[in-house]
Design an enzyme around this catalytic site. Structure first.
Site, PDB file in Angstrom:
ATOM      1  N   ALA A  85       0.825  -1.203   0.000  1.00 49.88           N
ATOM      2  CA  ALA A  85       0.000   0.000   0.000  1.00 49.88           C
ATOM      3  C   ALA A  85       0.866   1.263   0.000  1.00 49.88           C
ATOM      4  CB  ALA A  85      -0.890  -0.013   1.242  1.00 49.88           C
ATOM      5  N   SER A 112      -1.992  -2.653  -5.070  1.00 43.98           N
ATOM      6  CA  SER A 112      -2.816  -2.718  -3.858  1.00 43.98           C
ATOM      7  C   SER A 112      -4.115  -1.933  -4.025  1.00 43.98           C
ATOM      8  CB  SER A 112      -2.014  -2.114  -2.692  1.00 43.98           C
ATOM      9  OG  SER A 112      -2.852  -1.864  -1.583  1.00 43.98           O
ATOM     10  N   GLN A 134      -4.906  -6.309  -6.405  1.00 42.13           N
ATOM     11  CA  GLN A 134      -5.153  -6.897  -5.077  1.00 42.13           C
ATOM     12  C   GLN A 134      -6.408  -6.263  -4.484  1.00 42.13           C
ATOM     13  OE1 GLN A 134      -4.486  -4.896  -1.998  1.00 42.13           O
ATOM     14  NE2 GLN A 134      -5.555  -6.512  -0.858  1.00 42.13           N
ATOM     15  N   LEU A 135      -7.290  -7.110  -4.015  1.00 36.66           N
ATOM     16  CA  LEU A 135      -8.582  -6.623  -3.507  1.00 36.66           C
ATOM     17  C   LEU A 135      -8.696  -6.751  -1.998  1.00 36.66           C
ATOM     18  CD1 LEU A 135     -11.493  -5.650  -4.296  1.00 36.66           C
ATOM     19  CD2 LEU A 135     -12.155  -8.062  -4.158  1.00 36.66           C
ATOM     20  N   TYR A 136      -9.044  -5.634  -1.344  1.00 33.18           N
ATOM     21  CA  TYR A 136      -9.550  -5.680   0.020  1.00 33.18           C
ATOM     22  C   TYR A 136     -11.057  -5.548  -0.088  1.00 33.18           C
ATOM     23  CZ  TYR A 136      -5.140  -5.572   2.536  1.00 33.18           C
ATOM     24  OH  TYR A 136      -3.926  -5.921   3.070  1.00 33.18           O
ATOM     25  N   THR A 162      -7.058 -10.687  -0.708  1.00 32.11           N
ATOM     26  CA  THR A 162      -6.277 -10.903   0.513  1.00 32.11           C
ATOM     27  C   THR A 162      -7.200 -11.423   1.601  1.00 32.11           C
ATOM     28  OG1 THR A 162      -4.771  -9.187  -0.181  1.00 32.11           O
ATOM     29  CG2 THR A 162      -4.723  -9.767   2.154  1.00 32.11           C
ATOM     30  N   LYS A 240      -4.806 -14.784  -1.391  1.00 37.00           N
ATOM     31  CA  LYS A 240      -3.500 -14.442  -0.816  1.00 37.00           C
ATOM     32  C   LYS A 240      -3.584 -14.487   0.705  1.00 37.00           C
ATOM     33  CE  LYS A 240      -0.240 -10.547  -0.613  1.00 37.00           C
ATOM     34  NZ  LYS A 240      -0.486  -9.921   0.692  1.00 37.00           N
ATOM     35  N   SER A 262       1.143 -16.944   2.139  1.00 40.16           N
ATOM     36  CA  SER A 262       1.668 -15.668   2.641  1.00 40.16           C
ATOM     37  C   SER A 262       1.284 -15.493   4.102  1.00 40.16           C
ATOM     38  CB  SER A 262       1.048 -14.521   1.817  1.00 40.16           C
ATOM     39  OG  SER A 262       1.358 -13.257   2.393  1.00 40.16           O
ATOM     40  N   HIS A 264       1.669 -12.326   5.048  1.00 42.10           N
ATOM     41  CA  HIS A 264       1.539 -10.876   4.913  1.00 42.10           C
ATOM     42  C   HIS A 264       2.830 -10.171   5.359  1.00 42.10           C
ATOM     43  CE1 HIS A 264      -1.941  -7.941   4.351  1.00 42.10           C
ATOM     44  NE2 HIS A 264      -0.949  -7.140   4.609  1.00 42.10           N
ATOM     45  N   ARG A 267       3.021  -9.251   9.123  1.00 40.12           N
ATOM     46  CA  ARG A 267       2.348  -8.041   9.616  1.00 40.12           C
ATOM     47  C   ARG A 267       0.975  -8.324  10.195  1.00 40.12           C
ATOM     48  NH1 ARG A 267       4.623  -3.506   7.147  1.00 40.12           N
ATOM     49  NH2 ARG A 267       2.718  -2.431   6.529  1.00 40.12           N
ATOM     50  N   SER A 296       6.742 -13.587   1.550  1.00 39.83           N
ATOM     51  CA  SER A 296       7.149 -13.323   2.941  1.00 39.83           C
ATOM     52  C   SER A 296       8.578 -13.792   3.209  1.00 39.83           C
ATOM     53  CB  SER A 296       6.178 -13.948   3.954  1.00 39.83           C
ATOM     54  OG  SER A 296       4.859 -13.420   3.752  1.00 39.83           O
TER      55      SER A 296
HETATM   56  C1  LIG Z   1       4.406  -1.800   3.613  1.00 39.08           C
HETATM   57  C2  LIG Z   1       3.573  -2.978   3.227  1.00 39.08           C
HETATM   58  C3  LIG Z   1       2.302  -2.764   2.724  1.00 39.08           C
HETATM   59  C4  LIG Z   1       1.525  -3.865   2.339  1.00 39.08           C
HETATM   60  N1  LIG Z   1       0.313  -3.631   1.780  1.00 39.08           N
HETATM   61  C5  LIG Z   1      -0.416  -4.679   1.355  1.00 39.08           C
HETATM   62  C6  LIG Z   1      -1.662  -4.463   0.714  1.00 39.08           C
HETATM   63  O1  LIG Z   1      -2.087  -3.345   0.499  1.00 39.08           O
HETATM   64  N2  LIG Z   1      -2.357  -5.551   0.352  1.00 39.08           N
HETATM   65  C7  LIG Z   1      -1.906  -6.827   0.579  1.00 39.08           C
HETATM   66  O2  LIG Z   1      -2.586  -7.786   0.235  1.00 39.08           O
HETATM   67  N3  LIG Z   1      -0.721  -7.048   1.150  1.00 39.08           N
HETATM   68  C8  LIG Z   1       0.026  -6.012   1.537  1.00 39.08           C
HETATM   69  N4  LIG Z   1       1.251  -6.241   2.105  1.00 39.08           N
HETATM   70  C9  LIG Z   1       1.777  -7.610   2.175  1.00 39.08           C
HETATM   71  C10 LIG Z   1       2.588  -7.949   0.899  1.00 39.08           C
HETATM   72  O3  LIG Z   1       1.728  -8.095  -0.199  1.00 39.08           O
HETATM   73  C11 LIG Z   1       3.366  -9.237   1.045  1.00 39.08           C
HETATM   74  O4  LIG Z   1       2.529 -10.269   1.496  1.00 39.08           O
HETATM   75  C12 LIG Z   1       4.570  -9.113   1.979  1.00 39.08           C
HETATM   76  O5  LIG Z   1       5.153  -7.840   1.883  1.00 39.08           O
HETATM   77  C13 LIG Z   1       5.581 -10.168   1.635  1.00 39.08           C
HETATM   78  O6  LIG Z   1       6.628 -10.145   2.515  1.00 39.08           O
HETATM   79  P1  LIG Z   1       8.043  -9.410   2.264  1.00 39.08           P
HETATM   80  O7  LIG Z   1       7.805  -7.955   2.480  1.00 39.08           O
HETATM   81  O8  LIG Z   1       8.887 -10.028   3.311  1.00 39.08           O
HETATM   82  O9  LIG Z   1       8.487  -9.729   0.855  1.00 39.08           O
HETATM   83  C14 LIG Z   1       2.030  -5.172   2.491  1.00 39.08           C
HETATM   84  C15 LIG Z   1       3.319  -5.370   2.992  1.00 39.08           C
HETATM   85  C16 LIG Z   1       4.098  -4.286   3.353  1.00 39.08           C
HETATM   86  C17 LIG Z   1       5.476  -4.534   3.856  1.00 39.08           C
HETATM   87  C1  LIG Z   2      -4.872  -3.506   5.107  1.00 41.48           C
HETATM   88  C2  LIG Z   2      -3.849  -2.575   5.522  1.00 41.48           C
HETATM   89  C3  LIG Z   2      -3.173  -1.764   4.492  1.00 41.48           C
HETATM   90  C4  LIG Z   2      -2.057  -2.328   3.776  1.00 41.48           C
HETATM   91  C5  LIG Z   2      -1.508  -3.582   4.314  1.00 41.48           C
HETATM   92  O1  LIG Z   2      -1.925  -4.638   3.930  1.00 41.48           O
HETATM   93  C6  LIG Z   2      -0.420  -3.566   5.255  1.00 41.48           C
HETATM   94  O2  LIG Z   2      -0.046  -2.502   5.761  1.00 41.48           O
HETATM   95  O3  LIG Z   2       0.126  -4.646   5.540  1.00 41.48           O
END
Ligand SMILES: Cc1cc2nc3c(=O)[nH]c(=O)nc-3n(C[C@H](O)[C@H](O)[C@H](O)COP(=O)(O)O)c2cc1C
Ligand SMILES: CCCCC(=O)C(=O)O
Length: 390
Positions: A85, A112, A134-136, A162, A240, A262, A264, A267, A296
């Site tokens: 994002a 995103s 990518q859909l929320y 997601t 995802k 994943s 995420h 996170r 990840s």
């Molecule tokens: C800053 C940040 C924002 C993210 N935003 C989204 C998002 O908007 N939608 C989503 O499905 N995943 C989001 N993710 C998860 C990533 O799509 C992904 O699963 C993750 O970053 C993979 O791990 P890595 O950063 O170790 O490569 C986000 C991850 C980070 C680090």
């Molecule tokens: C849904 C939250 C916004 C983006 C995201 O997926 C993240 O920050 O990990």
């Protein structure tokens, strides 16, 4: 460090160090953080490190082919940009720069829902590049439907739903920083919406993003909604955030086109397992019916090989793309992708694999290895040395 020649990072860890120097603290912390104690954040790296690759020798690798096909899309290698994002916090061109770099490098970009450039702007900037959306899922299904249909109309070729974010994981730095989207930015996919609440985070005591999600995302999202989604789009759907074999099996029954294993980027649920440790059971669950990707913690060409050996068709990468973007915009993203590509190419050769089909399960060896006590120990030696020099 010499002042004549700009420092050129040779791995993605070094890009992170440079990005940290350039970014405002609130942005860097948001990008880098995992949830809670960040156990899973460590594990995502450690789990790859505990797997070793046993090469075969005397194999002619003078002609190598590392290209891949992911859901029918030809890619220069099995690499997909994960959705992250708010990319304009890293660079003024944000998602547009990432999309251009992806197109030039012939890899898929996933945009995103919470992007700071709109679906259409990104499509226009990189019309030839393969793009997924990518859909929320918003509580308001009309909003959700409209997002998907705009992506379809704009030429995106898949919807990545997601499924691991019914609530936002607690990233403690964001709570401390009272994270909010900087004033000059908006969630660009909602600027045409009458409801301004969707366009920004609000100032709250804690993470503004967590508050945004709690009020607008649908925590009741369940398998029935995947059926609904299939009625509003012709695009293939990927799930995802799957980590469990039974969920993988169920995904094949509801007719999705693929799965992304994943957590995420650590996170969401802290203490969820590293994805590479779940991959084989998810692959078992799909019984060869649909492709499985993994994200990840992928930071090296060898990580890509390990994922492929354990049954993934490709990997997705999140944070390293943001570091490249922060350091040098579109060119920085290209260089980060090129680092992954060249490492993957070199490592395939060293392993004795002229093509992806030559990567085999028995090349992966699990080592019994004691866990270092500090996350800092995960930083490769050269990265640590750099950090102390910078
Ligand atoms: C800053 C940040 C924002 C993210 N935003 C989204 C998002 O908007 N939608 C989503 O499905 N995943 C989001 N993710 C998860 C990533 O799509 C992904 O699963 C993750 O970053 C993979 O791990 P890595 O950063 O170790 O490569 C986000 C991850 C980070 C680090
Ligand atoms: C849904 C939250 C916004 C983006 C995201 O997926 C993240 O920050 O990990």
């Amino acid at each position: 460090m010499s002042s004549e020649r700009p420092f050129e990072p040779v791995n993605v860890y070094e890009y992170e160090i440079l990005a940290k120097q350039k970014l405002p603290k609130m942005a860097y912390d948001y990008y880098a953080s995992g949830a809670d104690d960040q156990y899973t954040l460590e594990d995502n790296i450690l789990a790859f490190r505990k797997l070793r690759l046993r090469p075969r020798v005397l194999i002619d690798i003078s002609v190598q082919d590392i290209s891949a096909n992911i859901l029918g899309i030809p890619c220069s290698f099995p690499f997909v940009i994960a959705p992250t994002a708010m990319q304009k916090m890293a660079h003024p061109e944000g998602e547009v720069a990432v999309a251009r770099a992806a197109a030039k490098s012939k890899v898929i970009m996933t945009l995103s829902s919470l992007s700071t450039c709109s679906i259409e702007e990104v499509a226009k900037a990189a019309p030839q590049g393969p793009k997924w959306f990518q859909l929320y899922v918003y509580r308001d299904r009309e909003i959700t439907k409209r997002l998907v249909q705009r992506a379809e109309q704009a030429g995106y070729s898949a919807v990545v739903v997601t499924v691991d974010t019914p609530k936002l994981g607690r990233r403690e730095a964001d709570v401390h920083n009272k994270f909010e989207l900087p004033q000059h930015l908006t969630f660009a996919n909602f600027v045409d919406s009458a409801d301004v609440d969707r366009q920004r985070t609000k100032k709250v005591d804690g993470s503004g993003l967590a508050a945004y999600i709690a009020s607008l995302f649908d925590p009741s999202l369940s398998w029935k909604d995947i059926h609904w989604l299939k009625t509003v789009t012709k695009l293939p759907i990927l799930l995802k955030g799957v980590l469990d074999e039974k969920d993988a099996e169920r995904a094949t029954q509801v007719g999705v086109a693929g799965i992304i294993v994943s957590n995420h980027g650590a996170r969401q649920l802290d203490s969820s397992p590293a994805t590479i440790d779940c991959l084989e059971s998810v692959v078992k669950g799909v019984r060869g019916k649909i492709p499985v990707l993994l994200d990840s913690g992928v930071r090296r060409g060898t990580d890509i090989i390990k994922a492929l050996a354990l049954g993934a068709q490709g990997v997705c990468v999140g944070r390293p793309i943001l570091w490249g973007l922060a350091v040098a915009g579109e060119e920085g993203v290209r260089r980060v992708i090129e680092l992954f590509r060249s490492e993957f190419d070199l490592d395939m050769g060293l392993l004795g694999c002229p093509s992806i089909a030559d990567i085999r399960r028995d090349m992966v060896v699990k080592v019994d290895w004691s866990i270092p006590s500090k996350a800092n120990n995960l930083m490769p030696a050269r990265g640590k040395e750099l950090r102390s020099n910078l």
